[in-house]
Write an enzyme that holds these catalytic residues in place. Structure first.
Site, PDB file in Angstrom:
ATOM      1  N   ARG A  23      11.314  -3.287  11.713  1.00 25.50           N
ATOM      2  CA  ARG A  23      10.276  -2.777  12.614  1.00 25.50           C
ATOM      3  C   ARG A  23       9.946  -3.854  13.640  1.00 25.50           C
ATOM      4  NH1 ARG A  23       5.475  -0.416   8.852  1.00 25.50           N
ATOM      5  NH2 ARG A  23       4.221  -1.449  10.423  1.00 25.50           N
ATOM      6  N   ARG A  51      -0.636  -9.804  13.483  1.00 24.92           N
ATOM      7  CA  ARG A  51      -1.220  -8.751  12.643  1.00 24.92           C
ATOM      8  C   ARG A  51      -2.104  -9.350  11.553  1.00 24.92           C
ATOM      9  NH1 ARG A  51       3.832  -5.663  10.659  1.00 24.92           N
ATOM     10  NH2 ARG A  51       2.420  -4.145   9.750  1.00 24.92           N
ATOM     11  N   ARG A  84      -9.821   0.478   9.757  1.00 22.96           N
ATOM     12  CA  ARG A  84      -9.437  -0.919   9.970  1.00 22.96           C
ATOM     13  C   ARG A  84     -10.497  -1.697  10.731  1.00 22.96           C
ATOM     14  NH1 ARG A  84      -3.496   0.044   9.814  1.00 22.96           N
ATOM     15  NH2 ARG A  84      -2.324  -1.881  10.025  1.00 22.96           N
ATOM     16  N   ARG A 128      11.514  -7.088   5.325  1.00 20.76           N
ATOM     17  CA  ARG A 128      11.438  -5.628   5.197  1.00 20.76           C
ATOM     18  C   ARG A 128      12.387  -4.942   6.173  1.00 20.76           C
ATOM     19  NH1 ARG A 128       5.738  -2.553   5.311  1.00 20.76           N
ATOM     20  NH2 ARG A 128       5.584  -3.221   7.468  1.00 20.76           N
ATOM     21  N   LYS A 188       0.836  -1.217   0.000  1.00 17.97           N
ATOM     22  CA  LYS A 188       0.000   0.000   0.000  1.00 17.97           C
ATOM     23  C   LYS A 188       0.864   1.258   0.000  1.00 17.97           C
ATOM     24  CE  LYS A 188      -2.293  -1.184   3.806  1.00 17.97           C
ATOM     25  NZ  LYS A 188      -1.805  -2.532   4.194  1.00 17.97           N
TER      26      LYS A 188
HETATM   27  P1  AMP Z   1       0.588  -0.061   9.747  1.00 21.75           P
HETATM   28  O1  AMP Z   1       1.873   0.665   9.521  1.00 21.75           O
HETATM   29  O2  AMP Z   1      -0.546   0.514   8.943  1.00 21.75           O
HETATM   30  O3  AMP Z   1       0.699  -1.555   9.584  1.00 21.75           O
HETATM   31  O4  AMP Z   1       0.185   0.204  11.288  1.00 21.75           O
HETATM   32  C1  AMP Z   1       1.020  -0.194  12.345  1.00 21.75           C
HETATM   33  C2  AMP Z   1       0.206  -0.386  13.610  1.00 21.75           C
HETATM   34  O5  AMP Z   1      -0.425   0.846  13.971  1.00 21.75           O
HETATM   35  C3  AMP Z   1      -0.925  -1.391  13.521  1.00 21.75           C
HETATM   36  O6  AMP Z   1      -0.498  -2.725  13.719  1.00 21.75           O
HETATM   37  C4  AMP Z   1      -1.842  -0.903  14.641  1.00 21.75           C
HETATM   38  O7  AMP Z   1      -1.348  -1.260  15.903  1.00 21.75           O
HETATM   39  C5  AMP Z   1      -1.714   0.600  14.525  1.00 21.75           C
HETATM   40  N1  AMP Z   1      -2.734   1.173  13.600  1.00 21.75           N
HETATM   41  C6  AMP Z   1      -2.515   1.822  12.421  1.00 21.75           C
HETATM   42  N2  AMP Z   1      -3.676   2.214  11.857  1.00 21.75           N
HETATM   43  C7  AMP Z   1      -4.652   1.801  12.700  1.00 21.75           C
HETATM   44  C8  AMP Z   1      -6.079   1.859  12.681  1.00 21.75           C
HETATM   45  N3  AMP Z   1      -6.743   2.436  11.662  1.00 21.75           N
HETATM   46  N4  AMP Z   1      -6.757   1.334  13.724  1.00 21.75           N
HETATM   47  C9  AMP Z   1      -6.119   0.767  14.764  1.00 21.75           C
HETATM   48  N5  AMP Z   1      -4.785   0.633  14.845  1.00 21.75           N
HETATM   49  C10 AMP Z   1      -4.056   1.137  13.818  1.00 21.75           C
END
Ligand code: AMP
Length: 224
Positions: A163, A174, A91, A130, A16
């Site tokens: 990360r 996840r 989400r 990654r 994405k």
């Molecule tokens: P990402 O980089 O989008 O994978 O986000 C990393 C982490 O941030 C996720 O595993 C969640 O813990 C938190 N996070 C990001 N966006 C959201 C969302 N819309 N709702 C809840 N948690 C989020």
């Protein structure tokens, strides 16, 4: 031409962020990634960052009320008034409903939700390799997109790290969270007729071409 309010959807590691970067320059749209915003808050040690960190480290979702407030404020900003690319939000169905409510209050709506489909085993392969730079979050992959020098960012010379949430046990968590809590959002948008699927196992350029074709079709449909 009407505004493009896009959501990039898909499991972690679907690409994405890569696609968003390309679409951002194609259409001059602001890129709003809630994961990046949260990591920024954690790094800056804000109150929100302190609250969010434990959930993120575990691979859990941050509670809806925190995220909805953060994303809502960002979407209210001036640069998002003519369109945006959302990544990582919504989400949960609750978040999707809150977003739709916020937009409809100002006569706006989501143009399309682009689902980048990638099977679980490919997600694991992509995320475990990654690496990101500590300075600006530039992305690399040890196998598919290695830096010129091991563990050093080509763009700014900073150190590359994995990360915490890309570690294998957290990736598995996840993915479970994605299937259980986030996939229902796919059905939510499918029922509204605005979901478009893209095969995310293709290379980044092919995925990008496909997305552009989808957007071109949407615009044609709008004009008829
Ligand atoms: P990402 O980089 O989008 O994978 O986000 C990393 C982490 O941030 C996720 O595993 C969640 O813990 C938190 N996070 C990001 N966006 C959201 C969302 N819309 N709702 C809840 N948690 C989020």
């Amino acid at each position: 031409m009407s505004e493009l309010n896009l959501i990039l959807f898909g499991p972690p590691g679907a690409g994405k962020g890569t696609q968003a970067e390309r679409l951002r320059s194609d259409f001059q749209l602001p890129y709003i990634a809630t994961g990046d915003m949260l990591r920024g808050n954690v790094k800056d040690g804000t109150e929100l960052g302190q609250k969010a960190k434990e959930y993120m480290d575990r691979g859990d979702l941050v509670p809806d009320e925190l995220i909805v407030a953060m994303a809502g404020e960002r979407l209210d900003e001036e640069d998002a008034q003519d369109g945006f690319i959302l990544d990582g939000f919504p989400r949960t169905v609750h978040q999707a409903e809150a977003l739709s409510k916020q937009l409809s209050q100002v006569g706006r709506r989501i143009t399309a939700v682009l689902l980048i489909d990638v099977p679980d085993e490919e997600v694991v392969r992509r995320l475990s390799g990654r690496r990101v730079c500590v300075k600006a979050g530039h992305n690399y992959h040890v196998e598919f997109d290695p830096p010129k020098h091991d563990d050093v960012c080509d763009q700014d010379g900073s150190r590359l790290v994995q990360r915490d949430d890309d570690k294998p046990e957290v990736v598995e968590k996840r993915l479970n969270v994605y299937h259980e809590q986030t996939e229902p959002v796919v059905h939510y948008y499918d029922e509204k007729g605005i979901l478009r699927r893209v095969d995310g196992t293709r290379g980044p350029t092919e995925v990008h071409d496909h997305i552009r074709a989808v957007i071109a079709t949407l615009r044609l449909e709008e004009d008829v």
